[in-house]
Motif scaffolding. Structure first.
Motif, PDB file in Angstrom:
ATOM      1  N   ALA A 152     -18.486 -53.821 -54.207  1.00 16.48           N
ATOM      2  CA  ALA A 152     -19.739 -53.228 -54.676  1.00 16.48           C
ATOM      3  C   ALA A 152     -20.915 -53.772 -53.867  1.00 16.48           C
ATOM      4  O   ALA A 152     -21.801 -53.022 -53.452  1.00 16.48           O
ATOM      5  CB  ALA A 152     -19.943 -53.515 -56.160  1.00 16.48           C
ATOM      6  N   ALA A 153     -20.885 -55.085 -53.617  1.00 17.36           N
ATOM      7  CA  ALA A 153     -21.964 -55.698 -52.836  1.00 17.36           C
ATOM      8  C   ALA A 153     -22.018 -55.081 -51.440  1.00 17.36           C
ATOM      9  O   ALA A 153     -23.089 -54.816 -50.897  1.00 17.36           O
ATOM     10  CB  ALA A 153     -21.767 -57.205 -52.749  1.00 17.36           C
ATOM     11  N   MET A 154     -20.809 -54.829 -50.865  1.00 14.33           N
ATOM     12  CA  MET A 154     -20.751 -54.231 -49.535  1.00 14.33           C
ATOM     13  C   MET A 154     -21.360 -52.825 -49.549  1.00 14.33           C
ATOM     14  O   MET A 154     -22.128 -52.461 -48.664  1.00 14.33           O
ATOM     15  CB  MET A 154     -19.299 -54.122 -49.057  1.00 14.33           C
ATOM     16  N   VAL A 155     -20.975 -52.070 -50.580  1.00 12.85           N
ATOM     17  CA  VAL A 155     -21.482 -50.695 -50.675  1.00 12.85           C
ATOM     18  C   VAL A 155     -23.004 -50.696 -50.803  1.00 12.85           C
ATOM     19  O   VAL A 155     -23.698 -49.903 -50.185  1.00 12.85           O
ATOM     20  CB  VAL A 155     -20.834 -49.963 -51.876  1.00 12.85           C
ATOM     21  N   ILE A 156     -23.509 -51.653 -51.589  1.00 12.02           N
ATOM     22  CA  ILE A 156     -24.955 -51.732 -51.790  1.00 12.02           C
ATOM     23  C   ILE A 156     -25.672 -52.083 -50.491  1.00 12.02           C
ATOM     24  O   ILE A 156     -26.713 -51.528 -50.160  1.00 12.02           O
ATOM     25  CB  ILE A 156     -25.288 -52.777 -52.872  1.00 12.02           C
ATOM     26  N   CYS A 157     -25.069 -53.035 -49.727  1.00 11.25           N
ATOM     27  CA  CYS A 157     -25.819 -53.497 -48.558  1.00 11.25           C
ATOM     28  C   CYS A 157     -25.535 -52.652 -47.315  1.00 11.25           C
ATOM     29  O   CYS A 157     -26.200 -52.803 -46.296  1.00 11.25           O
ATOM     30  CB  CYS A 157     -25.553 -54.969 -48.292  1.00 11.25           C
ATOM     31  N   PHE A 158     -24.572 -51.744 -47.402  1.00  9.10           N
ATOM     32  CA  PHE A 158     -24.226 -50.930 -46.238  1.00  9.10           C
ATOM     33  C   PHE A 158     -25.393 -50.148 -45.650  1.00  9.10           C
ATOM     34  O   PHE A 158     -25.610 -50.202 -44.447  1.00  9.10           O
ATOM     35  CB  PHE A 158     -23.071 -49.985 -46.583  1.00  9.10           C
ATOM     36  N   PRO A 159     -26.158 -49.436 -46.507  1.00  9.75           N
ATOM     37  CA  PRO A 159     -27.288 -48.695 -45.938  1.00  9.75           C
ATOM     38  C   PRO A 159     -28.269 -49.608 -45.197  1.00  9.75           C
ATOM     39  O   PRO A 159     -28.707 -49.291 -44.093  1.00  9.75           O
ATOM     40  CB  PRO A 159     -27.969 -48.096 -47.178  1.00  9.75           C
ATOM     41  N   LEU A 160     -28.540 -50.766 -45.827  1.00  7.65           N
ATOM     42  CA  LEU A 160     -29.467 -51.710 -45.202  1.00  7.65           C
ATOM     43  C   LEU A 160     -28.940 -52.201 -43.862  1.00  7.65           C
ATOM     44  O   LEU A 160     -29.669 -52.310 -42.881  1.00  7.65           O
ATOM     45  CB  LEU A 160     -29.674 -52.907 -46.126  1.00  7.65           C
ATOM     46  N   MET A 161     -27.621 -52.494 -43.829  1.00 10.23           N
ATOM     47  CA  MET A 161     -27.035 -52.988 -42.593  1.00 10.23           C
ATOM     48  C   MET A 161     -27.031 -51.899 -41.532  1.00 10.23           C
ATOM     49  O   MET A 161     -27.208 -52.158 -40.350  1.00 10.23           O
ATOM     50  CB  MET A 161     -25.627 -53.509 -42.840  1.00 10.23           C
ATOM     51  N   GLY A 162     -26.833 -50.662 -41.995  1.00 13.98           N
ATOM     52  CA  GLY A 162     -26.851 -49.543 -41.061  1.00 13.98           C
ATOM     53  C   GLY A 162     -28.218 -49.395 -40.412  1.00 13.98           C
ATOM     54  O   GLY A 162     -28.328 -49.229 -39.196  1.00 13.98           O
ATOM     55  N   ILE A 163     -29.252 -49.510 -41.250  1.00 11.50           N
ATOM     56  CA  ILE A 163     -30.615 -49.437 -40.710  1.00 11.50           C
ATOM     57  C   ILE A 163     -30.828 -50.580 -39.725  1.00 11.50           C
ATOM     58  O   ILE A 163     -31.352 -50.393 -38.625  1.00 11.50           O
ATOM     59  CB  ILE A 163     -31.651 -49.521 -41.855  1.00 11.50           C
ATOM     60  N   GLY A 164     -30.348 -51.771 -40.126  1.00 12.34           N
ATOM     61  CA  GLY A 164     -30.500 -52.939 -39.260  1.00 12.34           C
ATOM     62  C   GLY A 164     -29.818 -52.723 -37.921  1.00 12.34           C
ATOM     63  O   GLY A 164     -30.372 -53.017 -36.858  1.00 12.34           O
ATOM     64  N   ALA A 165     -28.616 -52.150 -37.962  1.00 14.63           N
ATOM     65  CA  ALA A 165     -27.847 -51.968 -36.729  1.00 14.63           C
ATOM     66  C   ALA A 165     -28.526 -50.971 -35.793  1.00 14.63           C
ATOM     67  O   ALA A 165     -28.307 -50.982 -34.579  1.00 14.63           O
ATOM     68  CB  ALA A 165     -26.434 -51.492 -37.064  1.00 14.63           C
ATOM     69  N   MET A 166     -29.349 -50.102 -36.378  1.00 12.54           N
ATOM     70  CA  MET A 166     -30.024 -49.119 -35.529  1.00 12.54           C
ATOM     71  C   MET A 166     -31.162 -49.744 -34.735  1.00 12.54           C
ATOM     72  O   MET A 166     -31.550 -49.233 -33.684  1.00 12.54           O
ATOM     73  CB  MET A 166     -30.569 -47.976 -36.388  1.00 12.54           C
ATOM     74  N   ILE A 167     -31.689 -50.863 -35.239  1.00 12.05           N
ATOM     75  CA  ILE A 167     -32.842 -51.482 -34.572  1.00 12.05           C
ATOM     76  C   ILE A 167     -32.561 -51.766 -33.091  1.00 12.05           C
ATOM     77  O   ILE A 167     -33.278 -51.266 -32.230  1.00 12.05           O
ATOM     78  CB  ILE A 167     -33.283 -52.761 -35.309  1.00 12.05           C
ATOM     79  N   PRO A 168     -31.497 -52.555 -32.776  1.00 12.49           N
ATOM     80  CA  PRO A 168     -31.273 -52.827 -31.345  1.00 12.49           C
ATOM     81  C   PRO A 168     -30.927 -51.565 -30.560  1.00 12.49           C
ATOM     82  O   PRO A 168     -31.365 -51.405 -29.418  1.00 12.49           O
ATOM     83  CB  PRO A 168     -30.109 -53.810 -31.333  1.00 12.49           C
ATOM     84  N   GLN A 169     -30.169 -50.668 -31.184  1.00 15.25           N
ATOM     85  CA  GLN A 169     -29.779 -49.455 -30.458  1.00 15.25           C
ATOM     86  C   GLN A 169     -30.981 -48.602 -30.093  1.00 15.25           C
ATOM     87  O   GLN A 169     -31.052 -48.032 -29.009  1.00 15.25           O
ATOM     88  CB  GLN A 169     -28.803 -48.630 -31.295  1.00 15.25           C
ATOM     89  N   LEU A 170     -31.936 -48.553 -31.029  1.00 13.24           N
ATOM     90  CA  LEU A 170     -33.118 -47.733 -30.771  1.00 13.24           C
ATOM     91  C   LEU A 170     -34.104 -48.428 -29.837  1.00 13.24           C
ATOM     92  O   LEU A 170     -34.788 -47.788 -29.060  1.00 13.24           O
ATOM     93  CB  LEU A 170     -33.818 -47.401 -32.091  1.00 13.24           C
ATOM     94  N   LEU A 171     -34.156 -49.765 -29.963  1.00 17.18           N
ATOM     95  CA  LEU A 171     -35.211 -50.480 -29.250  1.00 17.18           C
ATOM     96  C   LEU A 171     -34.801 -50.987 -27.871  1.00 17.18           C
ATOM     97  O   LEU A 171     -35.631 -51.121 -26.978  1.00 17.18           O
ATOM     98  CB  LEU A 171     -35.727 -51.641 -30.100  1.00 17.18           C
TER      99      LEU A 171
END
Lengths: 73, 621
Positions: free
Chosen positions: B241-260
Motif C-alpha cells: 500500500a505504501a508503494m502504491v501511495i508513493c508511486f505517483p510521487l516517485m514517478g514525478i520525481g523520476a521525470m525531473i532528471p529526464q526532463l531537465l
C-alpha cells in the motif's frame, strides 16, 4: 499459583508481586497491584501472558509473569 | 509572562497527536543534554502570544524506571514548564490516572485532558468530568485529540491557566517508611496511589471488572501461529500500500532528471559554460532533486501506513507476537515492522522505526534494518549471479545471503546493542494492547505529510553533498572511464582491494553500491563494457546507456572469476544500503556520530565478508 499457570478465561486476584524494585515499579505503574482483580485472556507457550485488568488488555512477558502470585476464583 | 507548556502522558494517551496538532511544522527535535533521549520542542501562537510546547517522553510513570522517566520528572521538578498538560485515556481512566497520581508529588500547576472521549463513549462509559474537576482542583477537559475541533478550547484553556494556574488540591497519601527504594515500599506506594485514584473516581465513572470478551479479530490476530502469519501478511500488504501511495510521487520525481538533463546541458553548453559545471547542473542537481522527492514519497507512504497501523492498534499486537523472537536481539517486538519493511526499502524501514519507544531502541533497530537486503538488491543479485552460475547455484547464493542476514543482525546487536540498549534497560514486555480504534484519516495524512516535507527539506543538503563528492571522483572530462579520479585511485589501490577479492572494476561496483543499489549494473556496464560513463550510469541520467545484460555478462566473465563474482555480490549486498537510507538514518536519529559508526561498521563488515568469501571460494571454484 503463578500468573503463568492460569487458564484462559479464568478470573482471579493478584496476591503477591515478587522481584526487585525495578520490576515492582514497572509492573505497578501499568496497574498490576496486589489485590487487583484480573482475567487471563490468553496464556500460550512462549508468548507473553495476556490479562485484562483495570479495563485494559495487558501483555506481561513470561519471566516477569512467573514472579506474580495470583489466586483464581 | 508564562508561556511554557509541557505535555505529559502514558504511551497511547495521544500525547504526540496533541503535540503535532498544536505545533504543526513549528517543531525542533534534539537530544536531552548528555542523554540519548529525544527532546521535542515546538511552539504555536495564540492571540498574539507565542507559546512553547515540550513533548515529554512517554512512560507509564515518573518513578525513575528509565532515562525517559528521570528526565521527565527532573524537567517538571525544575519548573522548566509553567504548566503541565496531563493526558489520560478516558476509556481506561482508572489505569491511566496513575500518571496524575505520580505527578501529584511534584506539586506543579497542571490541567488534565480526558482524551479519547469517543472511544469511551463507544464503550458506553460516562464520565462526570465536572465532579472530577472539583475533586482534583485542576481544570479537566474532555477531549478527542485526533479531531481538530477541540483545539480552540484547549488553546483557550492553556492560555487562561498560564495566567492563573491551579495545582492539584488532593494528593495521594503515601505510606511513610524508612526504606523508600525497596521493592516492598514501591508496591505499597503504588497501591496507595491506586487507592487515591479510586477515591477520586468514585461516582465519576463506573469501573467494575466486567468479563472480557476477545473480539473475533483478536482471536485470530493473537493466536500463536495464525496470528504471526496474519501479522506478516498485514505488514506485507501495508508495504505494498505504501508503494502504491508513493508511486505517483516517485514517478514525478523520476521525470525531473529526464526532463531537465538535456535542456540544462544544452543551454549551459551553448553559453560556453565549463563542462564541469554543465555536468553538475545537468546531472547532479536534477538527480538530487529526484532522490529527495523519491525519498519523501517513500517517507509519506510509510508514515501513512504505519500511522494507520499504529492508530488502529495493530502495531501493539505485532509487538506482542514477535517480542519473544526479537528480545534475543535486544529489540522490542515492535521492531518487526521496520525490519520486514526493510525487505522492500531500507528508507521505509528506517523511518518506520519511529514507532519504537526510545532513542536507543530506535537507533539499534535502524542498524538492524540496514542488514536486510532491500528490493533493489534482489533485482541485481540474480542478474549478476546468473552470469556466472547455474540457476541452482544462484538459488544457493540467495539462500546464503538470507542466512547471512541473520548472522549480521546478531552481530549488529552484539556490537551496538550493549551501548544503545544497555543490559539493565532490557526488560521484558509489559505493555498495553489498546482497543481497536477507528482511524482518523485526516489526522494521519496530515502527520505523514508533515514528516515527508520535513525529510525533503533536511535531505536536500545531505544528498547534494554526497552526490557532489561522488561526482568529484567519477567525473571524466573525455567520457572515458580511465580519465576519472575513481579509475586512478581504483587502479592504484587494486593491490589492496585484491586482498578483499575485488579487482578495480568490481571495487568500483562496490563503491557505487553504497551510492544506490540500482546504480550497480550501470556502473558495471561502464567499467566492463566501456559503454557510457560511471557518472551517467550512477545517476541514471538521460545520457546513460541501457545495459545489455548479455553483453555485460560476456565482458564480466572474461575478466572476473567465479570467486571474485561471489565476493563482489556479498560485498554489494551487505554494504551500506544507499545514500538515501544513510541520509534518512541521520535525519531520523539526529546523530551524525552513530550514523557514521554504523556506516563504518557496514563498509568494513562487507569488505571482511568479501575477503573471507573470496579466499574460501577460490579454493573450490
Amino acid at each position: 499459583m503463578k500468573l503463568t499457570d492460569t487458564k484462559p478465561d479464568s478470573c482471579g486476584v493478584i496476591r503477591r508481586i515478587g522481584g526487585d524494585a525495578h520490576l515492582a515499579k514497572r509492573i505497578t505503574a501499568i496497574g498490576l497491584t496486589e489485590g487487583t482483580e484480573f482475567q487471563t485472556v490468553r496464556n500460550d507457550r512462549k508468548m507473553p501472558v495476556l490479562i485484562y485488568l483495570r479495563e485494559t488488555l495487558i501483555a506481561v512477558n513470561r519471566t516477569d509473569a512467573e514472579r506474580i502470585e495470583v489466586e483464581t476464583a | 509572562m508564562k508561556t511554557r507548556i509541557a505535555l505529559l502522558g502514558q504511551p497511547n494517551s495521544g500525547k504526540s497527536t496533541v503535540y503535532n496538532a498544536l505545533t504543526g511544522s513549528r517543531q525542533h527535535v534534539g537530544n536531552w543534554p548528555g542523554k540519548t533521549v529525544e527532546k521535542n520542542d515546538g511552539y504555536y501562537t495564540y492571540k498574539g502570544t507565542r507559546y512553547t510546547v515540550t513533548d515529554l517522553p512517554g512512560s507509564y510513570g515518573l518513578s525513575g524506571n528509565s532515562d525517559e522517566e528521570v528526565i521527565t520528572a527532573e524537567f517538571i521538578k525544575l519548573g522548566l514548564a509553567d504548566l503541565v498538560c496531563i493526558l489520560v485515556d478516558a476509556s481506561q481512566l482508572e489505569r491511566s490516572m496513575y500518571m496524575v497520581a505520580e505527578f501529584a508529588a511534584l506539586d506543579k500547576p497542571a490541567v488534565l485532558l480526558l482524551n479519547m472521549m469517543d472511544v469511551a463513549a463507544s464503550q458506553n462509559k460516562e464520565i462526570d468530568h465536572e465532579l472530577l474537576e472539583r475533586r482534583l482542583g485542576i481544570p479537566v477537559l474532555p477531549f478527542i485529540a485526533a479531531e481538530s475541533r477541540g483545539y480552540d478550547a484547549l488553546r483557550e484553556l492553556l492560555a487562561r491557566e498560564l495566567e492563573a494556574p491551579h495545582k492539584l488540591s488532593s494528593v495521594p497519601e503515601l505510606p511513610k517508611g524508612e526504606d523508600r527504594g525497596s521493592a516492598d515500599a514501591v508496591r505499597a506506594e503504588s497501591e496507595a496511589k491506586f487507592r487515591w485514584i479510586r477515591r477520586m473516581l468514585e461516582g465519576v465513572t463506573r469501573s467494575e471488572q466486567k468479563k472480557y470478551e476477545m473480539s473475533k479479530r483478536d482471536r485470530r490476530l493473537l493466536s500463536p501461529v495464525w496470528g504471526k502469519l496474519a501479522c506478516f501478511g498485514t505488514i506485507l500488504l501495508g508495504f505494498l500500500a505504501a508503494m502504491v501511495i508513493c508511486f505517483p510521487l516517485m514517478g514525478i520525481g523520476a521525470m525531473i532528471p529526464q526532463l531537465l538533463n538535456r535542456p540544462i546541458a544544452d543551454l549551459l553548453t551553448s553559453l560556453n559554460v565549463h563542462p564541469w559545471l554543465v555536468s553538475i547542473f545537468s546531472i547532479i542537481l536534477p538527480n538530487t532533486l529526484y532522490f529527495c522527492v523519491a525519498m519523501s514519497g517513500f517517507v509519506f507512504g510509510v508514515n501513512l501506513v504505519f500511522g494507520y497501523l499504529e492508530e488502529i492498534g495493530f502495531l501493539a499486537r505485532a509487538a506482542y507476537q514477535f517480542d519473544n523472537l526479537l528480545s534475543g536481539l535486544g529489540l522490542q517486538g515492535k521492531a518487526i515492522c521496520p525490519i520486514l519493511m526493510g525487505f522492500g526499502c531500507t528508507i521505509g524501514g528506517t523511518c518506520g522505526t519511529r514507532v519504537m519507544d526510545n532513542w536507543g531502541q530506535r537507533m539499534l533497530t535502524m542498524a538492524v534494518v540496514w542488514a536486510v537486503p532491500c528490493a533493489s538488491i534482489w533485482t541485481i543479485i540474480p542478474v549478476i549471479s546468473s552470469m556466472f552460475f547455474t540457476p541452482l547455484q544462484t538459488l544457493l547464493v540467495v539462500v546464503g545471503i538470507l542466512l547471512y542476514v541473520m548472522v549480521l543482525m546478531t552481530a549488529v546487536s552484539k556490537v551496538f546493542g550493549r551501548t544503545l540498549v544497555p543490559e539493565n534497560a532490557r526488560s521484558g514486555m509489559i505493555m498495553e494492547l489498546p482497543p481497536y480504534h477507528r482511524p482518523h484519516w485526516k489526522h494521519i495524512a496530515k502527520e505523514a505529510l508533515l514528516k515527508a516535507f520535513d525529510i525533503f527539506k533536511r535531505a536536500l543538503r545531505t544528498v547534494t553533498l554526497i552526490s557532489l563528492l561522488f561526482w568529484v571522483f567519477s567525473y571524466s572530462g573525455t567520457g572515458n572511464v580511465a580519465d576519472s579520479l575513481l579509475y586512478k585511485i581504483g587502479t592504484a589501490i587494486e593491490p589492496v582491494t585484491r586482498i578483499f577479492g575485488l579487482g578495480w572494476r568490481t571495487f568500483m561496483g562496490f563503491l557505487s553500491s553504497a551510492f544506490a543499489k540500482e546504480a550497480v549494473l550501470g556502473v558495471l556496464n561502464a567499467v566492463f563494457v566501456g559503454n557510457g560513463t560511471v557518472l551517467d550510469a550512477t545517476f541514471r541520467s538521460a545520457f546513460s546507456v541501457a545495459t545489455d545484460n548479455a553483453v555485460l555478462g560476456r565482458a564480466m566473465t572474461d575478466v572476473v572469476g567465479k570467486a571474485e563474482a561471489l565476493a563482489f555480490m556479498c560485498a554489494c549486498t551487505f554494504n551500506i544500503p544507499c545514500v538515501m537510507a544513510l541520509s534518512t538514518t541521520y535525519r531520523e536519529s539526529h546523530s551524525l556520530k552513530w550514523t557514521a559508526r554504523i556506516a563504518a561498521f557496514y563498509i568494513c563488515g562487507a569488505l571482511i565478508l568479501s575477503c573471507i568469501v573470496y579466499h574460501i571460494a577460490a579454493l573450490f571454484l
